[in-house]
Structure formats: structure tokens, C-alpha cells
Design a protein around this motif. Structure first.
Motif, PDB file in Angstrom:
ATOM      1  N   ASN A   1      16.982 -29.874 -19.351  1.00 27.12           N
ATOM      2  CA  ASN A   1      18.254 -29.580 -18.704  1.00 27.12           C
ATOM      3  C   ASN A   1      18.058 -29.000 -17.310  1.00 27.12           C
ATOM      4  O   ASN A   1      18.807 -29.312 -16.379  1.00 27.12           O
ATOM      5  CB  ASN A   1      19.070 -28.599 -19.558  1.00 27.12           C
ATOM      6  CG  ASN A   1      19.596 -29.245 -20.831  1.00 27.12           C
ATOM      7  OD1 ASN A   1      19.750 -30.458 -20.884  1.00 27.12           O
ATOM      8  ND2 ASN A   1      19.851 -28.424 -21.834  1.00 27.12           N
TER       9      ASN A   1
ATOM     10  N   THR B   1      19.306 -30.660 -13.782  1.00 21.04           N
ATOM     11  CA  THR B   1      20.105 -29.881 -12.831  1.00 21.04           C
ATOM     12  C   THR B   1      19.498 -29.928 -11.435  1.00 21.04           C
ATOM     13  O   THR B   1      20.211 -30.084 -10.437  1.00 21.04           O
ATOM     14  CB  THR B   1      20.215 -28.414 -13.300  1.00 21.04           C
ATOM     15  OG1 THR B   1      20.841 -28.375 -14.573  1.00 21.04           O
ATOM     16  CG2 THR B   1      21.026 -27.595 -12.307  1.00 21.04           C
TER      17      THR B   1
ATOM     18  N   GLU C   1      21.467 -31.518  -8.311  1.00 18.46           N
ATOM     19  CA  GLU C   1      21.722 -30.643  -7.164  1.00 18.46           C
ATOM     20  C   GLU C   1      21.067 -31.185  -5.900  1.00 18.46           C
ATOM     21  O   GLU C   1      21.641 -31.085  -4.804  1.00 18.46           O
ATOM     22  CB  GLU C   1      21.219 -29.234  -7.460  1.00 18.46           C
ATOM     23  CG  GLU C   1      22.091 -28.455  -8.426  1.00 18.46           C
ATOM     24  CD  GLU C   1      21.590 -27.044  -8.649  1.00 18.46           C
ATOM     25  OE1 GLU C   1      20.410 -26.777  -8.277  1.00 18.46           O
ATOM     26  OE2 GLU C   1      22.355 -26.212  -9.178  1.00 18.46           O
TER      27      GLU C   1
ATOM     28  N   ARG D   1      23.238 -34.146  -4.725  1.00 19.17           N
ATOM     29  CA  ARG D   1      24.518 -33.669  -4.196  1.00 19.17           C
ATOM     30  C   ARG D   1      24.351 -32.910  -2.882  1.00 19.17           C
ATOM     31  O   ARG D   1      24.998 -33.221  -1.870  1.00 19.17           O
ATOM     32  CB  ARG D   1      25.173 -32.762  -5.232  1.00 19.17           C
ATOM     33  CG  ARG D   1      26.522 -32.209  -4.824  1.00 19.17           C
ATOM     34  CD  ARG D   1      26.919 -31.032  -5.693  1.00 19.17           C
ATOM     35  NE  ARG D   1      26.016 -29.888  -5.505  1.00 19.17           N
ATOM     36  CZ  ARG D   1      26.150 -28.724  -6.132  1.00 19.17           C
ATOM     37  NH1 ARG D   1      27.126 -28.577  -7.005  1.00 19.17           N
ATOM     38  NH2 ARG D   1      25.318 -27.734  -5.907  1.00 19.17           N
TER      39      ARG D   1
ATOM     40  N   PRO E   1      28.596 -24.699  -8.456  1.00 23.50           N
ATOM     41  CA  PRO E   1      28.105 -25.198  -9.752  1.00 23.50           C
ATOM     42  C   PRO E   1      28.236 -26.706  -9.859  1.00 23.50           C
ATOM     43  O   PRO E   1      29.087 -27.325  -9.215  1.00 23.50           O
ATOM     44  CB  PRO E   1      29.023 -24.488 -10.764  1.00 23.50           C
ATOM     45  CG  PRO E   1      30.278 -24.198 -10.003  1.00 23.50           C
ATOM     46  CD  PRO E   1      29.841 -23.910  -8.601  1.00 23.50           C
ATOM     47  N   ILE E   2      27.356 -27.305 -10.663  1.00 24.59           N
ATOM     48  CA  ILE E   2      27.425 -28.739 -10.937  1.00 24.59           C
ATOM     49  C   ILE E   2      28.496 -28.973 -12.003  1.00 24.59           C
ATOM     50  O   ILE E   2      28.336 -28.563 -13.152  1.00 24.59           O
ATOM     51  CB  ILE E   2      26.066 -29.267 -11.437  1.00 24.59           C
ATOM     52  CG1 ILE E   2      25.046 -29.269 -10.302  1.00 24.59           C
ATOM     53  CG2 ILE E   2      26.204 -30.675 -12.009  1.00 24.59           C
ATOM     54  CD1 ILE E   2      25.179 -30.401  -9.325  1.00 24.59           C
ATOM     55  N   ARG E   3      29.588 -29.601 -11.596  1.00 22.24           N
ATOM     56  CA  ARG E   3      30.622 -29.936 -12.570  1.00 22.24           C
ATOM     57  C   ARG E   3      31.586 -30.939 -11.950  1.00 22.24           C
ATOM     58  O   ARG E   3      31.655 -31.088 -10.725  1.00 22.24           O
ATOM     59  CB  ARG E   3      31.381 -28.693 -13.029  1.00 22.24           C
ATOM     60  CG  ARG E   3      32.265 -28.029 -11.987  1.00 22.24           C
ATOM     61  CD  ARG E   3      33.235 -27.042 -12.643  1.00 22.24           C
ATOM     62  NE  ARG E   3      34.089 -26.378 -11.672  1.00 22.24           N
ATOM     63  CZ  ARG E   3      33.955 -25.116 -11.278  1.00 22.24           C
ATOM     64  NH1 ARG E   3      32.969 -24.389 -11.783  1.00 22.24           N
ATOM     65  NH2 ARG E   3      34.780 -24.582 -10.399  1.00 22.24           N
ATOM     66  N   LEU E   4      32.294 -31.651 -12.794  1.00 18.02           N
ATOM     67  CA  LEU E   4      33.319 -32.595 -12.357  1.00 18.02           C
ATOM     68  C   LEU E   4      34.688 -31.975 -12.563  1.00 18.02           C
ATOM     69  O   LEU E   4      34.894 -31.183 -13.490  1.00 18.02           O
ATOM     70  CB  LEU E   4      33.201 -33.907 -13.136  1.00 18.02           C
ATOM     71  CG  LEU E   4      31.905 -34.692 -12.953  1.00 18.02           C
ATOM     72  CD1 LEU E   4      31.912 -35.944 -13.829  1.00 18.02           C
ATOM     73  CD2 LEU E   4      31.702 -35.079 -11.485  1.00 18.02           C
ATOM     74  N   GLY E   5      35.622 -32.315 -11.683  1.00 17.75           N
ATOM     75  CA  GLY E   5      36.960 -31.760 -11.777  1.00 17.75           C
ATOM     76  C   GLY E   5      37.713 -31.976 -10.493  1.00 17.75           C
ATOM     77  O   GLY E   5      37.226 -32.618  -9.553  1.00 17.75           O
TER      78      GLY E   5
ATOM     79  N   ALA F   1      34.456 -27.452  -6.348  1.00 15.30           N
ATOM     80  CA  ALA F   1      33.134 -27.710  -6.942  1.00 15.30           C
ATOM     81  C   ALA F   1      33.068 -29.106  -7.539  1.00 15.30           C
ATOM     82  O   ALA F   1      32.048 -29.803  -7.406  1.00 15.30           O
ATOM     83  CB  ALA F   1      32.825 -26.664  -8.011  1.00 15.30           C
ATOM     84  N   GLY F   2      34.157 -29.543  -8.184  1.00 20.59           N
ATOM     85  CA  GLY F   2      34.172 -30.881  -8.761  1.00 20.59           C
ATOM     86  C   GLY F   2      34.104 -31.968  -7.710  1.00 20.59           C
ATOM     87  O   GLY F   2      33.350 -32.940  -7.847  1.00 20.59           O
TER      88      GLY F   2
ATOM     89  N   THR G   1      30.628 -32.015  -6.062  1.00 22.16           N
ATOM     90  CA  THR G   1      29.633 -32.661  -6.921  1.00 22.16           C
ATOM     91  C   THR G   1      29.812 -34.176  -6.951  1.00 22.16           C
ATOM     92  O   THR G   1      28.844 -34.932  -6.785  1.00 22.16           O
ATOM     93  CB  THR G   1      29.733 -32.108  -8.352  1.00 22.16           C
ATOM     94  OG1 THR G   1      29.474 -30.703  -8.336  1.00 22.16           O
ATOM     95  CG2 THR G   1      28.732 -32.791  -9.265  1.00 22.16           C
TER      96      THR G   1
END
Length: 408
Positions: free
Chosen positions: A2, A6, A10, A13, A221-225, A229-230, A233
Motif C-alpha cells: 500500500n 501511494t 503521489e 499526481r 491526500p490521495i482520494r477521489l471526489g 483534493a479529489g 488527484t
């Protein structure tokens, strides 16, 4: 596993949003300047003999290799002096400039101003007093008897054809006018579609990257949304993947197949956009490699690069100059990325900036290897002197502050 994933995500991105989006704007601006001026910049250099060294240094100072590359054929044609070549190559920071400008702009300002001043001074000294050109030529001739053209000839007085160069009128123009080297009913339209998508990602990345800087460069942070941050990424990873496609596949079906080279001119705005996308994709790939090498190296070995560089002492700037001797932008981007991670001192970055030639040395190597070698020697010497001087002067005054100086 993991943690490794990451690091990979990262790197993809951050490399795209923090570096590539800004690279695209700079490369495009320089390309549009060439397109709309239609050679006016080169004409100004050729017509102002006394200012050639200064103009050459300014062209070399432009981020990327384009400004420096267009000067090399002028020397081969005998229209600029050898000192101009030295100043241009010395001031050039190649594609690694994009990395430092994006991640450590204050360091870039100081390093490249120092490199410009040192290179222009060296160029004028070469043209005025020679600085032992004939001796270096003789030494190079003994090492490489096949390199018969005289690389150290200084063009003085009324600038005209250089008698030391006999190329039968076949001076390189470095204009890739043949276009794509492959055609496919599937990959050609797909590559053009990716090219358009890449520019959409670049615009979005520029907006997000600017917001990131205005927020003070926080941890994202690494996240979708749908939040910042989303979007950061998603755009970063998509843009990086599209860059990888353009570099590996798309460049053969869109525009010129050879990247990290600059044309003397562009035929249309779309060609200018294509060239900027290909050049930026090249930088993106190498930035990604640099980030991964550094991050995984630290992850797997636990070695602190900054500690090693600090222990090297005065050898650190000398090492930076030695890396600069390697033609091409890849190793220099790696070094710049390590500096941005706080792994190298400012003195090593500056020495590398003076000594490296990016891709600008390749056209000269192909036609006059001796001139290329002599110019490299002239750039290496001031790089070591300036780098060591910065280490000795900066270190006692600021201590470890030269590690991470100017990094956002």
C-alpha cells in the motif's frame, strides 16, 4: 504494498500538477514567440555582433532547450562567435529548469542569474582573449583525431563564414518538417484526441497547481471526489497517464516523432501546441522517473540523500558539475528533483546549472564534435569555481540553509 502504491500515485499526481502544467505554459509561450516573430529573434542576434554573447546567454536562460538549440546552427554557419556558443550553453538549464521553477522558484532565480552572469563573462573572455583555445583544441585533436573542424575559432570583425568550417553548405537547421513518422487509421486519430485531452488536463492542472501554491503547498491526500483534493488527484493522475501515452506512442502519430528538440520555426498554432505537448510530456516522464527513484530509494534503503550530500562537503558542487557534463536533460532533471526534495545543496544545483547543456549540445556534437567538447570544457571550469565558492561562502554563513533553499 500500500505504501508503494501511494508513492507511485503521489509521484504521478504531483509531478503533473506541480511541474508539468507550468512547463506546458512556458514551452507554449516560447513556441508562440517563435511562431509570431518568424525568425526575428535570430535576425537580431546575427545583426548585433557585439551583443551576440549577451543575446546567446539570454536565449540559453529561457527554460527548456529551445533557445540554446537555435543558436548552434548559427555558429556552424559562421554567423556568431564561439564565445556566444559558450555563453549560450553555460546559461542553459535545459528542461530541469522547469522543475526548479515550479518547485523552488527562489532557488531558480538565484541559480540561473549566477549561471547567466558566469557564462556571459566566460563567453566574452573567450572572444576577447581566447583563454587558451588553441591549446585546448590541440589536446582535443590528440584525443579525437577524426574531429578535424577547429572548434576554437573566434569570429571577429565583420562576421562572415567561418573558414575553419567546411560543411559544403549543409549546415543543420534542426527543423523537423517531415511531421509524424507513422500513420495508423486507429492510433493517429486516437493520438490527436489524446493530445486535445492532454491540453484540457494541462489547463485544469494549471488552475489546481496555482491554487495549491496560493494555499502554501499543503499536504494533499490521495482520494477521489468533488473537493480540491479529489480534483487534484484525478487531474494529476489522468494528465500523467496521457503524458506517458504521448511520450511513448502519441509522438509518432502527432507532430514530430523526436522530442526534446526545438524547431527554428513552427508552421501553425496547432504545430506549436503539439510541440509544447510533446516537450512537456518528455519532461513529465523524466520527472516521474526522478520522483520514483528518489522516493523508492529512500523507502527501500532508508538512506538520507541530504545527509550523504552534506558529508560530501565541497565534493557536492563538483559532483553537480560532473553530472552536468552528461549530455541530455534526463540526468539533470533527476538532479533538480533531488534538490527540490532537499537532498542536495544550492551550490551543487548552481554548478550543475552552469555546466549542463541539456539537449542543446546534440546538434553541435553531430556536426563539430571538437567545438562541442571545447565548449563543455569552458563551461565545466566556471561551474566548479562558482560551485565551490558558493559552498565555502554560503556554508559558514548560513549553515545547512543551502539545503532546501527556496523550495516551496
Amino acid at each position: 504494498m500500500n505504501e508503494a502504491l501511494t508513492v507511485l500515485l503521489e509521484s504521478l499526481r504531483d509531478g503533473y500538477v506541480q511541474v508539468s502544467a507550468f512547463v506546458a505554459v512556458t514551452v507554449l509561450a516560447f513556441g508562440l514567440l517563435q511562431y509570431y516573430t518568424d525568425g526575428a529573434v535570430l535576425a537580431a542576434i546575427e545583426e548585433n555582433e557585439r551583443l551576440q554573447v549577451l543575446f546567446g546567454g539570454l536565449l540559453g536562460l529561457t527554460p527548456g532547450c529551445g533557445g540554446a538549440i537555435i543558436v548552434m546552427p548559427l555558429y556552424v554557419r559562421g554567423t556568431v562567435s564561439f564565445g556566444t556558443v559558450v555563453a549560450t550553453l553555460g546559461a542553459t538549464a535545459g528542461d530541469s529548469a522547469f522543475v526548479i521553477l515550479a518547485l523552488a522558484p527562489e532557488a531558480a532565480l538565484y541559480a540561473y542569474v549566477i549561471a547567466f552572469a558566469a557564462s556571459v563573462a566566460t563567453g566574452y573572455l573567450v572572444d576577447s582573449v581566447g583563454l587558451g583555445v588553441s591549446r585546448i583544441d590541440a589536446a582535443v585533436a590528440r584525443l579525437s583525431p577524426a574531429a578535424t573542424p577547429d572548434g576554437g575559432t573566434v569570429v571577429n570583425g565583420s562576421v562572415g563564414p567561418n573558414p575553419a568550417h567546411d560543411y559544403g553548405g549543409s549546415a543543420p537547421t534542426h527543423a523537423h518538417e517531415t511531421g509524424p513518422d507513422r500513420h495508423s487509421r486507429v492510433l493517429t486519430p486516437l493520438s490527436h484526441l489524446v493530445h486535445v485531452g492532454w491540453w484540457l488536463s494541462a489547463v485544469a492542472g494549471l488552475v489546481l497547481g496555482t491554487q495549491y501554491l496560493l494555499r502554501g503547498g499543503p499536504e494533499v491526500p490521495i482520494r477521489l471526489g468533488t473537493d480540491f483534493a479529489g480534483a487534484f488527484t484525478a487531474v494529476g493522475i489522468v494528465g500523467a497517464v496521457l503524458s506517458l501515452y504521448l511520450y511513448v506512442v502519441g509522438r509518432h502519430y502527432v507532430g514530430e516523432g523526436e522530442v526534446a528538440r526545438a524547431r527554428d520555426s513552427f508552421g501553425s498554432v496547432y504545430e506549436t501546441l503539439t510541440h509544447a505537448a510533446m516537450e512537456t510530456s518528455f519532461v513529465t516522464v523524466w520527472v516521474l522517473v526522478a520522483f520514483l527513484v528518489y522516493e523508492f530509494g529512500v523507502l527501500l534503503t532508508g538512506v538520507n540523500v541530504a545527509t550523504v550530500a552534506a558529508a560530501a562537503g565541497v565534493l557536492a558542487p563538483i559532483g553537480g558539475a560532473v553530472v552536468g557534463l552528461i549530455p541530455g536533460c534526463g540526468p539533470q532533471i533527476l538532479l533538480a528533483s533531488v534538490y527540490a526534495e532537499g537532498g542536495l545543496p544550492f551550490s551543487a544545483l548552481t554548478a550543475n546549472a552552469i555546466c549542463q547543456d541539456g539537449d542543446a549540445l546534440f546538434p553541435l556534437l553531430a556536426v563539430d564534435a571538437k567545438a562541442a567538447i571545447v565548449a563543455t570544457i569552458y563551461n565545466f571550469l566556471p561551474a566548479v569555481v562558482v560551485g565551490v565558492a558558493l559552498h565555502l561562502l554560503w556554508g559558514p554563513v548560513f549553515g545547512m540553509a543551502e539545503f532546501g533553499f527556496g523550495v516551496l
